[in-house]
Design an enzyme around this catalytic site. Structure first.
Site, PDB file in Angstrom:
ATOM      1  CG  HIS A 160      -1.686  -1.246   1.430  1.00 26.32           C
ATOM      2  ND1 HIS A 160      -2.898  -1.533   0.869  1.00 26.32           N
ATOM      3  CD2 HIS A 160      -1.328  -2.352   2.140  1.00 26.32           C
ATOM      4  CE1 HIS A 160      -3.290  -2.758   1.235  1.00 26.32           C
ATOM      5  NE2 HIS A 160      -2.337  -3.274   1.999  1.00 26.32           N
ATOM      6  CB  SER A 281      13.298  22.270 -15.300  1.00 23.48           C
ATOM      7  OG  SER A 281      12.489  23.419 -15.439  1.00 23.48           O
ATOM      8  CE  LYS A 287      11.349  19.704 -11.928  1.00 22.90           C
ATOM      9  NZ  LYS A 287      10.340  18.857 -11.322  1.00 22.90           N
ATOM     10  CD  GLU A 294       9.510  11.949 -15.594  1.00 20.30           C
ATOM     11  OE1 GLU A 294       8.511  12.632 -15.349  1.00 20.30           O
ATOM     12  OE2 GLU A 294      10.635  12.460 -15.802  1.00 20.30           O
TER      13      GLU A 294
END
Ligand code: ARG
Length: 461
Positions: A160, A281, A287, A294
């Protein structure tokens, strides 16, 4: 591409094909990658035709020489592909006829584009499956190296997405190894059905010529022959099986991606992906984005889409061949390319993953991940498991209140919950103790993980 006219089926037509319909109906834009397989199939077909006396030996030699010349032209980028010639098959046949005249025109005897294209795709996919399986094994071997290095590294295991029990990072990597092993099994199994030859089915009903299908199959290395001509030209379930297997592999890569993305966030901070596999970024200077996992996660959707495409293309098609089938190629080719690229980038990236062992360890300490060990300890001291569960629940609640891990509570504090608790409790409350106690086949104790790696290395050879 040029727009040479297509004369191979024009005999009964009084009007030329509409200019846009030529483009709309053409598949040469994407099926030209089948050229090496088309040539391979044609060489085998011509050889068989000469053996049964349909082509003379001289015609066969001319055809094979011409096909080899075409192969050279294609490889050199000198072949002139024509949209008006629709597809890879007619482009090659037309050029063959330019090169060797009547012998070229005879090649298509006892054959149809319907069984030809089905054969080409199978030859292509048979090869591609080998390449995909090799790439999966390369990734597996990278996982084994990482697992070996990190067999004793402790991180929280989650259920979970809540910290559950301490596990070994090596064990975690080996879970992906297992998934990928099944992926290879699935591909190898699907390959058996791919490796079945439709050639000889002709348009749909077989042919009136005395062809020798066994011989063509032997020349092309097919294990079996499609034993029903209608099925031979129209079946695409072998490709659907591959797309299913590919979807499952992508699903596995996507789960792995998700974990790498989470772990490389500042909030988890369990791993560092190298700069060479990340991007920045354009607006936020701080970043470092995990683009590679991804993108793999994203491309999973595309592969699922390809599976759905082909299932839908085949749904409700009456026997036998229909032009709909031409739509099988782009989803198939795209899946092969996408899957190979994702596996390649993962196999290259996995060896570069840097683990942050201290962060993983400290995070494991935070989640009361040895609570089950305390319950098991009490059971061994005679308490029924349900009661032990309750006692440990109370001690966890106390720990939360006092911001202490169970291992940081004193013996006196612990004994308030159950007087069976003794000093030996601290052996099992430590993360190392908890990890090492799960010491059986398939469990996370580092020596079990090392044994699993050893077995796995043998299986990869
Ligand atoms: N380009 C076609 C395909 O990909 C080849 C078979 C064409 N057959 C036909 N009867 N039009 O399916």
């Amino acid at each position: 591409m040029t727009t040479k006219t297509n004369q191979s089926w024009g005999g009964r037509f009084n009007e030329p094909t509409d200019e846009f319909v030529k483009i709309f109906g053409a598949s040469v834009f994407f099926d030209k990658i089948l050229a090496p397989y088309d040539i391979q199939g044609s060489i085998a077909h011509a050889t068989m035709l000469s053996e049964v006396g349909i082509l003379t030996a001289e015609e066969k030699d001319q055809v094979i020489k011409g096909l080899n010349q075409i192969s050279d032209e294609i490889n050199a980028g000198e072949f002139e592909w024509s949209v008006a010639l629709e597809d890879v098959h007619m482009n090659i046949e037309s050029r063959l006829t330019e090169i060797c005249g009547d012998a070229g025109k005879k090649l298509h005897t006892g054959r149809s584009r319907n069984d030809q294209v089905a054969t080409d795709i199978r030859l292509y996919l048979r090869d591609q499956i080998d390449m995909v399986a090799d790439e999966i094994k390369r990734l597996q071997s990278a996982l084994l190296d990482l697992a070996e290095k990190e067999a004793g590294t402790i991180l929280p295991g989650f259920t979970h997405l809540q910290a559950a029990q301490p596990i070994s990072f090596g064990h975690h990597m080996m879970a992906y190894f297992e998934m990928l092993s099944r992926d290879v099994e699935r591909l190898v199994d699907a390959q058996k059905r791919v490796n079945t030859m439709p050639l000889g089915s002709a348009a749909l009903a077989g042919t009136t010529y005395p062809i020798n299908r066994e011989r063509t199959a032997e020349l092309l290395g097919f294990e079996r022959i499609c034993t029903n001509s209608l099925d031979g030209v129209s079946d695409r379930d072998f490709a659907i099986e591959f797309l299913s297997a590919a979807s499952i592999t992508m699903m596995h890569l996507s789960r792995f991606s998700e974990e790498l993305i989470l772990w490389s966030s500042a909030q988890f901070d369990f791993i560092e992906l190298p700069d060479s596999f990340c991007t920045g970024s354009s607006i936020m200077p701080q970043k470092k984005n995990p683009d590679v996992p991804e993108l793999v996660r994203g491309k999973t959707g595309r592969v699922y889409g390809n599976l759905t495409s082909l299932l839908t293309i085949m749904k409700a098609q009456p026997l036998a061949y229909n032009k709909d089938n031409q739509e099988d190629k782009e989803p198939l080719f795209d899946t092969v390319d996408t899957l190979k690229a994702c596996l390649r980038v993962f196999a290259d990236m996995v060896p570069t993953i840097e683990t942050k062992r201290d962060n993983m360890y400290n995070s494991t300490k935070k989640g009361y991940t040895t609570a089950t060990d305390l319950a098991d300890y009490l059971v061994k001291k005679g308490l029924p498991f349900r009661d032990a569960h309750e006692v440990v629940g109370q001690s966890v609640s106390y720990g939360i209140e006092h911001q202490k891990d169970l291992s940081e509570l004193s013996l006196e504090e612990l004994q308030v919950f159950d007087d069976r608790i003794e000093n030996d409790v601290f052996d099992i409350l430590s993360l190392e103790g908890s990890l090492c106690a799960r010491d059986h086949l398939g469990a996370t104790a580092p020596n079990q993980v090392k044994a699993a790696i050893k077995t796995a290395r043998k299986s990869l050879k």
